[in-house]
Design a protein around this motif. Structure first.
Motif, PDB file in Angstrom:
ATOM      1  N   ARG A  78       0.780  -1.269  -0.050  1.00 28.36           N
ATOM      2  CA  ARG A  78      -0.122   0.239   0.125  1.00 28.36           C
ATOM      3  C   ARG A  78       0.505   1.237   0.109  1.00 28.36           C
ATOM      4  NH1 ARG A  78      -5.253   1.222   0.779  1.00 28.36           N
ATOM      5  NH2 ARG A  78      -5.460   3.446   1.661  1.00 28.36           N
ATOM      6  N   PRO A  79       1.869   1.528   0.912  1.00 29.74           N
ATOM      7  CA  PRO A  79       3.093   2.731   0.597  1.00 29.74           C
ATOM      8  C   PRO A  79       3.202   2.618  -0.496  1.00 29.74           C
ATOM      9  CG  PRO A  79       2.878   1.716   3.058  1.00 29.74           C
ATOM     10  CD  PRO A  79       2.080   0.383   2.300  1.00 29.74           C
ATOM     11  N   THR A  80       3.765   1.622  -1.013  1.00 36.35           N
ATOM     12  CA  THR A  80       5.005   1.504  -2.634  1.00 36.35           C
ATOM     13  C   THR A  80       3.347   2.394  -3.773  1.00 36.35           C
ATOM     14  OG1 THR A  80       6.297  -0.018  -1.636  1.00 36.35           O
ATOM     15  CG2 THR A  80       6.318   1.001  -4.049  1.00 36.35           C
ATOM     16  N   ALA A  81       2.783   2.025  -3.735  1.00 33.23           N
ATOM     17  CA  ALA A  81       1.415   2.267  -4.728  1.00 33.23           C
ATOM     18  C   ALA A  81       0.824   3.761  -4.294  1.00 33.23           C
ATOM     19  CB  ALA A  81       0.437   1.434  -4.254  1.00 33.23           C
ATOM     20  N   HIS A  85      -0.476  15.385  -3.447  1.00 30.41           N
ATOM     21  CA  HIS A  85      -0.673  15.500  -2.163  1.00 30.41           C
ATOM     22  C   HIS A  85      -1.003  14.893  -1.340  1.00 30.41           C
ATOM     23  CE1 HIS A  85       1.638  19.713  -3.078  1.00 30.41           C
ATOM     24  NE2 HIS A  85       2.057  18.421  -4.332  1.00 30.41           N
ATOM     25  N   ALA A  86      -2.292  14.338  -1.469  1.00 28.91           N
ATOM     26  CA  ALA A  86      -2.837  13.466  -0.522  1.00 28.91           C
ATOM     27  C   ALA A  86      -2.441  12.436  -0.611  1.00 28.91           C
ATOM     28  CB  ALA A  86      -4.929  13.651  -1.122  1.00 28.91           C
ATOM     29  N   LEU A  87      -2.164  11.771  -1.763  1.00 27.24           N
ATOM     30  CA  LEU A  87      -1.112  10.104  -1.890  1.00 27.24           C
ATOM     31  C   LEU A  87      -0.066  10.228  -0.889  1.00 27.24           C
ATOM     32  CD1 LEU A  87      -2.502   9.266  -4.965  1.00 27.24           C
ATOM     33  CD2 LEU A  87      -3.474   7.834  -3.308  1.00 27.24           C
ATOM     34  N   LEU A  88       0.737  11.320  -1.372  1.00 34.42           N
ATOM     35  CA  LEU A  88       2.252  11.410  -0.859  1.00 34.42           C
ATOM     36  C   LEU A  88       2.360  11.485   0.529  1.00 34.42           C
ATOM     37  CD1 LEU A  88       4.074  13.110  -2.741  1.00 34.42           C
ATOM     38  CD2 LEU A  88       3.767  10.803  -2.943  1.00 34.42           C
ATOM     39  N   ARG A  89       0.891  12.374   1.249  1.00 32.80           N
ATOM     40  CA  ARG A  89       0.791  12.553   2.888  1.00 32.80           C
ATOM     41  C   ARG A  89       0.756  11.224   3.187  1.00 32.80           C
ATOM     42  NH1 ARG A  89      -1.057  17.040   2.508  1.00 32.80           N
ATOM     43  NH2 ARG A  89       0.737  18.365   2.745  1.00 32.80           N
ATOM     44  N   CYS A  90      -0.165  10.132   2.707  1.00 37.03           N
ATOM     45  CA  CYS A  90      -0.671   9.153   3.178  1.00 37.03           C
ATOM     46  C   CYS A  90       0.019   8.422   3.358  1.00 37.03           C
ATOM     47  CB  CYS A  90      -2.131   8.229   2.617  1.00 37.03           C
ATOM     48  SG  CYS A  90      -3.721   9.266   2.112  1.00 37.03           S
ATOM     49  N   CYS A  91       0.844   8.282   2.140  1.00 42.64           N
ATOM     50  CA  CYS A  91       2.425   7.639   2.166  1.00 42.64           C
ATOM     51  C   CYS A  91       3.089   7.709   3.315  1.00 42.64           C
ATOM     52  CB  CYS A  91       3.193   7.782   0.602  1.00 42.64           C
ATOM     53  SG  CYS A  91       5.164   6.495   0.518  1.00 42.64           S
ATOM     54  N   LEU A  92       3.698   9.883   3.805  1.00 43.34           N
ATOM     55  CA  LEU A  92       4.508   9.471   4.603  1.00 43.34           C
ATOM     56  C   LEU A  92       3.900   8.782   5.823  1.00 43.34           C
ATOM     57  CD1 LEU A  92       6.688  11.655   5.570  1.00 43.34           C
ATOM     58  CD2 LEU A  92       5.714  13.529   5.550  1.00 43.34           C
ATOM     59  N   ASP A  93       2.595   9.020   6.134  1.00 45.67           N
ATOM     60  CA  ASP A  93       2.067   9.061   7.415  1.00 45.67           C
ATOM     61  C   ASP A  93       2.128   7.447   7.955  1.00 45.67           C
ATOM     62  OD1 ASP A  93       1.199  11.595   7.503  1.00 45.67           O
ATOM     63  OD2 ASP A  93      -0.733  10.874   7.433  1.00 45.67           O
ATOM     64  N   SER A  94       2.580   6.394   7.166  1.00 48.65           N
ATOM     65  CA  SER A  94       2.708   4.877   6.541  1.00 48.65           C
ATOM     66  C   SER A  94       3.677   4.868   6.977  1.00 48.65           C
ATOM     67  CB  SER A  94       2.352   4.674   5.315  1.00 48.65           C
ATOM     68  OG  SER A  94       0.840   4.515   5.252  1.00 48.65           O
ATOM     69  N   ALA A 141       5.630   6.209   9.590  1.00 48.85           N
ATOM     70  CA  ALA A 141       5.525   6.402  11.084  1.00 48.85           C
ATOM     71  C   ALA A 141       6.223   5.011  11.749  1.00 48.85           C
ATOM     72  CB  ALA A 141       4.308   6.980  11.325  1.00 48.85           C
ATOM     73  N   ARG A 142       5.758   3.568  11.094  1.00 48.40           N
ATOM     74  CA  ARG A 142       5.995   2.436  11.838  1.00 48.40           C
ATOM     75  C   ARG A 142       6.587   1.724  10.425  1.00 48.40           C
ATOM     76  NH1 ARG A 142       0.361   3.888  10.896  1.00 48.40           N
ATOM     77  NH2 ARG A 142       0.416   3.096   8.617  1.00 48.40           N
ATOM     78  N   ALA A 143       7.709   2.220   9.304  1.00 52.53           N
ATOM     79  CA  ALA A 143       8.701   1.057   8.356  1.00 52.53           C
ATOM     80  C   ALA A 143       9.651   1.084   9.710  1.00 52.53           C
ATOM     81  CB  ALA A 143       8.949   1.762   7.233  1.00 52.53           C
ATOM     82  N   GLU A 144      10.428  -0.070   8.857  1.00 49.73           N
ATOM     83  CA  GLU A 144      11.802  -0.087   9.097  1.00 49.73           C
ATOM     84  C   GLU A 144      12.845  -0.661   8.408  1.00 49.73           C
ATOM     85  OE1 GLU A 144      11.334  -3.283  12.472  1.00 49.73           O
ATOM     86  OE2 GLU A 144      10.431  -1.919  13.197  1.00 49.73           O
ATOM     87  N   ASP A 145      11.990  -0.491   7.579  1.00 50.81           N
ATOM     88  CA  ASP A 145      12.922  -0.692   6.259  1.00 50.81           C
ATOM     89  C   ASP A 145      13.502   0.685   5.088  1.00 50.81           C
ATOM     90  OD1 ASP A 145      13.771  -2.199   3.317  1.00 50.81           O
ATOM     91  OD2 ASP A 145      12.369  -0.676   2.632  1.00 50.81           O
ATOM     92  N   ALA A 146      14.869   0.732   4.887  1.00 52.32           N
ATOM     93  CA  ALA A 146      15.633   2.051   4.562  1.00 52.32           C
ATOM     94  C   ALA A 146      14.835   2.381   3.616  1.00 52.32           C
ATOM     95  CB  ALA A 146      16.675   1.181   4.253  1.00 52.32           C
ATOM     96  N   GLY A 147      14.637   1.242   2.222  1.00 50.74           N
ATOM     97  CA  GLY A 147      14.082   2.007   1.268  1.00 50.74           C
ATOM     98  C   GLY A 147      12.421   2.586   1.245  1.00 50.74           C
ATOM     99  N   GLU A 148      11.442   1.938   1.308  1.00 50.18           N
ATOM    100  CA  GLU A 148      10.833   2.891   2.570  1.00 50.18           C
ATOM    101  C   GLU A 148      10.803   4.440   2.836  1.00 50.18           C
ATOM    102  OE1 GLU A 148       6.478   1.648   4.757  1.00 50.18           O
ATOM    103  OE2 GLU A 148       7.619  -0.002   4.233  1.00 50.18           O
ATOM    104  N   LEU A 149      11.498   4.025   3.821  1.00 51.74           N
ATOM    105  CA  LEU A 149      11.818   5.464   4.556  1.00 51.74           C
ATOM    106  C   LEU A 149      12.812   6.564   3.932  1.00 51.74           C
ATOM    107  CD1 LEU A 149      13.247   3.889   8.194  1.00 51.74           C
ATOM    108  CD2 LEU A 149      11.849   5.607   7.641  1.00 51.74           C
ATOM    109  N   LEU A 150      13.735   6.003   3.128  1.00 50.87           N
ATOM    110  CA  LEU A 150      14.172   7.125   1.600  1.00 50.87           C
ATOM    111  C   LEU A 150      13.433   7.739   0.725  1.00 50.87           C
ATOM    112  CD1 LEU A 150      17.183   5.277   0.869  1.00 50.87           C
ATOM    113  CD2 LEU A 150      16.950   7.656   2.001  1.00 50.87           C
ATOM    114  N   ARG A 151      12.095   6.818   0.704  1.00 48.64           N
ATOM    115  CA  ARG A 151      10.807   7.084  -0.361  1.00 48.64           C
ATOM    116  C   ARG A 151       9.877   8.099   0.293  1.00 48.64           C
ATOM    117  NH1 ARG A 151      11.353   2.203  -2.362  1.00 48.64           N
ATOM    118  NH2 ARG A 151       9.584   1.051  -1.359  1.00 48.64           N
ATOM    119  N   ALA A 152       9.832   7.794   2.135  1.00 51.49           N
ATOM    120  CA  ALA A 152       9.068   8.869   2.574  1.00 51.49           C
ATOM    121  C   ALA A 152       9.937  10.131   3.003  1.00 51.49           C
ATOM    122  CB  ALA A 152       9.114   8.159   4.439  1.00 51.49           C
TER     123      ALA A 152
END
Length: 935
Positions: A518-521, A539-548, A550-561
């Protein structure tokens, strides 16, 4: 004695201009009658012999004087005075002392000195001795004695080539280092006759394997077939051709005892399961040595005292290293195959007896080294064991061994590719390319193009990386969804670095939504919406990704955030995501992501006004990028450092980092790095009071359309552009372009949450407004600054406000804003900007204390306004340009300049510039030189 004609001029030497200049200096002194000595030291293969021959040939060609030239014969090392006998036999004519007399009766050091001086009295004499460390001890001692006493007026120069300077202590020594990358590349071009079809991966592997050793590079390149050089055929593993260099290294150990050779072989073999450069475990060597029957005293003497191994081994804590990487390879190369296998089997047994999970992979690697040929079963065991949590470097080494043991061509290619990917993740770009060079092109499936593309993304033309990754994604899609996603995101990142929004959308639109979480999509859809002109939905979608995240522990996901936060303008959130991503990379890896994580965090900190933190992280990232061979990341980090230096100074650091960024950005198509570097130089121009140059740099960056600045950073540079155009007096001339830029910036302000942007917009409007409206606009900007925080941007607004008040002759009122600006610039270490504010404050009639580092120096007798005019004129500005900078009329400048000339006793602008440069009042450069440095 007549001149010798037996020394022939060698081929061109590469990368030795400094050494040749030193030799030429020695020969130049010899021609004028002064002698001297020089010891050239280097491990085998680095060019001692070539330099000696070059010196001898150059002396013969330029002076025609006599040359004594001898090379050591190792077989004669035990024959007294054999070295001096060979040297004297090289004389082209009769000598006062017959060489055979020296061999039969010897010669005292004093007699040798007298003989050389007598020969030099006839004509200046050059003596060259190659491999003098292999001479007999008597000859070495006599030559060293004589060389130490040949100085001014002796008319004799001695050049000695040796492995080290131990036997010639007290003489000037020059140690040769390996060739740098440019010189090694040029040599390889000559060795391959400049063939354009040498595969870049093969070229990279040859340069990596040779490690700057010209003789080794020649041997390796000479053993490859045209098909292997062109990349049409896989390279052999290991590469052949280095035997002669390895034999020469091993020859230095010939005098050691059998037990010491055994321990050296154990140390060399024990590094096979370790990452490159890690050395071997001292505890393992002690156990292995004991198992091999070596005494404890001998082990202690060799492992813990450098003299015990003739300097071959060096201990650092619990690790043991060879003094030179080729020495380790030489020990393995020289050992008989049966003995080498026995040592590997011994180590495998010791390692296999430890903790099963921890020692299984090292034990299997040692078994693989002991194997006599292909072994499909052992290869499969190695592949299964090369998994997490083993470090990526160890996995790469194990997979390479598995590939070498494989009997099936397709399996071999797949395992070499897997080894390349693990090496890439470990940050070993050279090893990754070396593994890829062993994958035949006809066997390359999706994984090989994927690894090639990811390597090019960080260290190659990003357009090539994009194409390789798109092709890899198509090949991987049917069977490897994870790598397919990574390939497409890598292609999109390459397009972003290129500044090609359409190519970025193309790559992102290929991402299969079904394969993404979901965050990647949300990230994919949000970025596509923003670049397609639908910012609200994006911006609405990117904000959802950024909110997700908060619980991420993967470096790639955090860099995308973090990327989401930067696009949104939420710079504080970008800093938090970047810091978390960096922490994950530091603790869990992969090492290859470290430069990128530091780059993104540093950029976010720049956007949030934390320039000192940004500089610290960018410097660390630059070191990591250089260590891991990621030149594209290095270019981006240089750009970030240039931006930080455009605030903190000095200007020289900004120019140097910007030049490095542009040098790397050009060949690899890094539009973003080029844009940031150019913006940094322009901002430094603004700080130095050169708005005209700043406007010229920024104009192309902020214009819409192709061939301009990067699409994601155009708007960030608009406030500097508006300031530069207005302060340079070109607002009317650039009216249409300026209006479009401000209009676009106004629209962008409604789409970003960057807290500084509303204040910057109000400042732009103040600069463009009539004088009666500007004051209200500045107050509006300051109100925004109070809500957003950040010293630097607020200080810039106060500086411009004070300049306006001074221009309106409201000098007393101007002092308050200018004083505030000066204090704020000093608080955030913006030294160049503080100097500009201090100059404005002096011009407003207020004294500035000694903290202003651009103090008057020889201008102390002038008024503040005269000092500012003198500095501008010394920099090369015309009276009209000075008037624009200082908001006065050209007539006022002319009046003050006449008084400056009279007060300082100078008659021209040139004399004024020299006076300021000599007195330290300003560090000035010729304007043309400055432009070249900026470019």
């Amino acid at each position: 004695m007549t001149p010798s004609t037996t020394v022939h001029s060698p081929l061109r030497l590469y990368g030795r201009s400094g050494e040749l200049a030193i030799l030429e200096t020695l020969l130049g002194k010899l021609r004028t009658g002064d002698g001297g000595a020089l010891v050239l030291t280097a491990p085998p293969g680095l060019g001692r012999t070539a330099l000696l021959r070059q010196a001898a040939a150059h002396y013969l060609r330029g002076h025609g004087g006599p040359v004594l030239y001898a090379s050591a014969a190792p077989t004669e090392q035990r024959l007294p005075y054999s070295g001096l006998h060979a040297l004297l036999c090289s004389a082209p004519g009769p000598l006062p002392l017959a060489p055979d007399t020296v061999l039969s009766s010897g010669i005292t050091p004093g007699a040798l000195l007298g003989l050389l001086r007598a020969l030099g009295a006839e004509q200046p004499l050059l003596v060259c001795v190659d491999d003098a460390h292999l001479w007999d001890p008597d000859s070495r001692a006599a030559l060293g004695f004589a060389a130490r006493r040949l100085g001014a007026g002796s008319r004799v120069a001695v050049v000695i080539g040796a492995a080290d300077e131990t036997a010639f202590a007290g003489l000037p020594a020059l140690r040769l280092g390996p060739l740098d990358d440019d010189a090694a590349t040029a040599l390889l071009d000559r060795l391959t006759d400049g063939a354009a079809d040498v595969d870049p991966v093969v070229r990279s592997e040859l340069l990596r394997e040779a490690a700057g050793n010209p003789r080794l590079l020649a041997g390796l390149a000479g053993r490859l077939t045209p098909g292997q050089l062109a990349g049409r055929t896989a390279l052999p593993y290991p590469l052949p051709g280095g035997e002669s260099v390895l034999d020469a290294h091993a020859a230095h150990l010939d005098g050691l005892s059998c037990d010491t050779h055994t321990l050296l072989l154990l140390a060399a073999a024990a590094e096979e399961h370790e990452p490159d450069g890690a050395g071997s475990d001292a505890a393992l060597l002690l156990r292995a040595g004991a198992r091999a029957g070596l005494s404890a005293s001998h082990l202690d003497r060799v492992l813990f005292a450098p003299a015990g191994s003739a300097g071959a081994l060096q201990r650092a804590g619990s690790r043991v290293h060879f003094s030179h990487p080729l020495l380790r390879r030489a020990v393995l190369h020289r050992a008989p195959p049966g003995r080498r296998r026995a040592v590997h089997e011994l180590l495998a047994g010791l390692l296999g007896g430890g903790e099963p999970d921890r020692a299984r992979l090292p034990a299997l690697v040692q078994k693989a080294c002991a194997s006599t040929g292909p072994d499909a079963g052992l290869a499969e065991q190695l592949e299964r064991a090369a998994t997490a949590p083993r470090p990526h470097g160890e996995r790469s080494a194990a997979l390479a061994r598995a590939a070498a043991l494989s009997t099936d061509d397709a399996l071999r290619a797949a395992r070499f590719t897997a080894a390349a990917e693990q090496a890439r993740l470990a940050g070993d770009t050279g090893r990754a390319r070396a593994m890829l060079a062993r994958v035949g092109p006809h066997l390359a499936e999706g994984a090989a193009p994927y690894v090639r593309g990811m390597l090019a993304l960080r260290d190659g033309p990003v357009a090539d990386a994009r194409e390789a990754l798109l092709a890899a994604a198509e090949l991987l899609a049917p069977h490897d969804p994870r790598r397919t996603l990574d390939a497409l995101f890598g292609a999109a990142e390459a397009a972003w670095a290129m500044g090609d929004a359409i190519a970025y959308l193309d790559a992102m639109n290929r991402v299969p939504v079904a394969a993404a979480d979901r965050p990647t999509a949300q990230y994919r859809a949000g970025m596509c919406a923003v670049l397609a002109g639908h910012p609200d939905r994006g911006h609405a979608l990117l904000r959802c990704c950024l909110d997700s995240a908060a619980r991420a522990e993967d470096a790639g996901e955090l860099l995308r955030a973090g990327a989401c936060a930067l696009v949104l303008g939420e710079v504080d959130a970008a800093c938090r995501a970047g810091a978390r991503a960096l922490a994950v990379v530091r603790t869990r890896g992969p090492e290859a992501l470290l430069p990128h994580a530091l780059e993104q965090l540093a950029y976010a900190e720049l956007r949030s006004g934390q320039h000192a933190r940004a500089r610290a992280h960018a410097l660390e990232g630059l070191h990591a990028a250089c260590r891991t061979g990621q030149r594209n990341s290095a270019a981006h980090l240089h750009a970030v450092l240039a931006l930080a230096a455009s605030v903190e100074g000095p200007a020289e650091a900004c120019a140097a980092h910007a030049d490095a960024a542009l040098t790397g950005a050009g060949p690899h198509g890094l539009a973003q790095a080029a844009t940031l570097a150019t913006w940094a130089v322009a901002r430094a121009d603004l700080a130095a009071g050169r708005p005209g140059e700043a406007a010229a740099r920024l104009g192309p960056l902020v214009r819409p359309g192709p061939g301009t600045g990067h699409f994601a950073t155009r708007m960030l540079a608009v406030p500097c552009y508006v300031e530069a155009v207005v302060l340079s007096g070109r607002a009317h001339e650039a009216g249409g372009e300026l209006a479009v830029a401000v209009q676009e910036f106004t629209l962008w302000t409604t789409r970003t949450t960057d807290p500084q942007v509303p204040a910057q917009l109000a400042r732009c409007r103040a600069l463009l407004a009539p004088a009666e409206e500007a004051a209200a606009r500045y107050e509006e900007a300051l109100a925004h600054h109070d809500r957003a925080g950040g010293d630097f941007e607020r200080a810039r607004t106060r500086l411009l406000q004070g300049q306006l008040l001074r221009r309106l002759r409201r000098t007393r009122e101007a002092r308050g804003p200018l004083r505030d600006a000066l204090v704020a610039f000093e608080r955030c270490s913006a030294r160049a900007w503080a100097g500009r504010a201090a100059g404005e404050l002096r011009a407003a009639g207020e004294a500035v204390d000694a903290r202003d580092r651009s103090g008057p120096g020889p201008l102390a007798a002038l008024t503040p306004q005269q000092q500012r005019i003198a500095r501008c004129v010394a920099e090369g500005a015309t009276n009209r340009e000075v008037a624009v900078r200082l908001s006065v009329s050209p007539r006022t400048v002319d009046h003050h300049l006449r008084n400056v000339f009279a007060a300082l006793g100078v008659r021209s602008r040139t004399e004024l510039a020299r006076l300021l440069d000599r007195g330290g009042g300003a560090r000035l450069q010729d304007r043309d030189e400055k432009k070249r440095a900026d470019l």
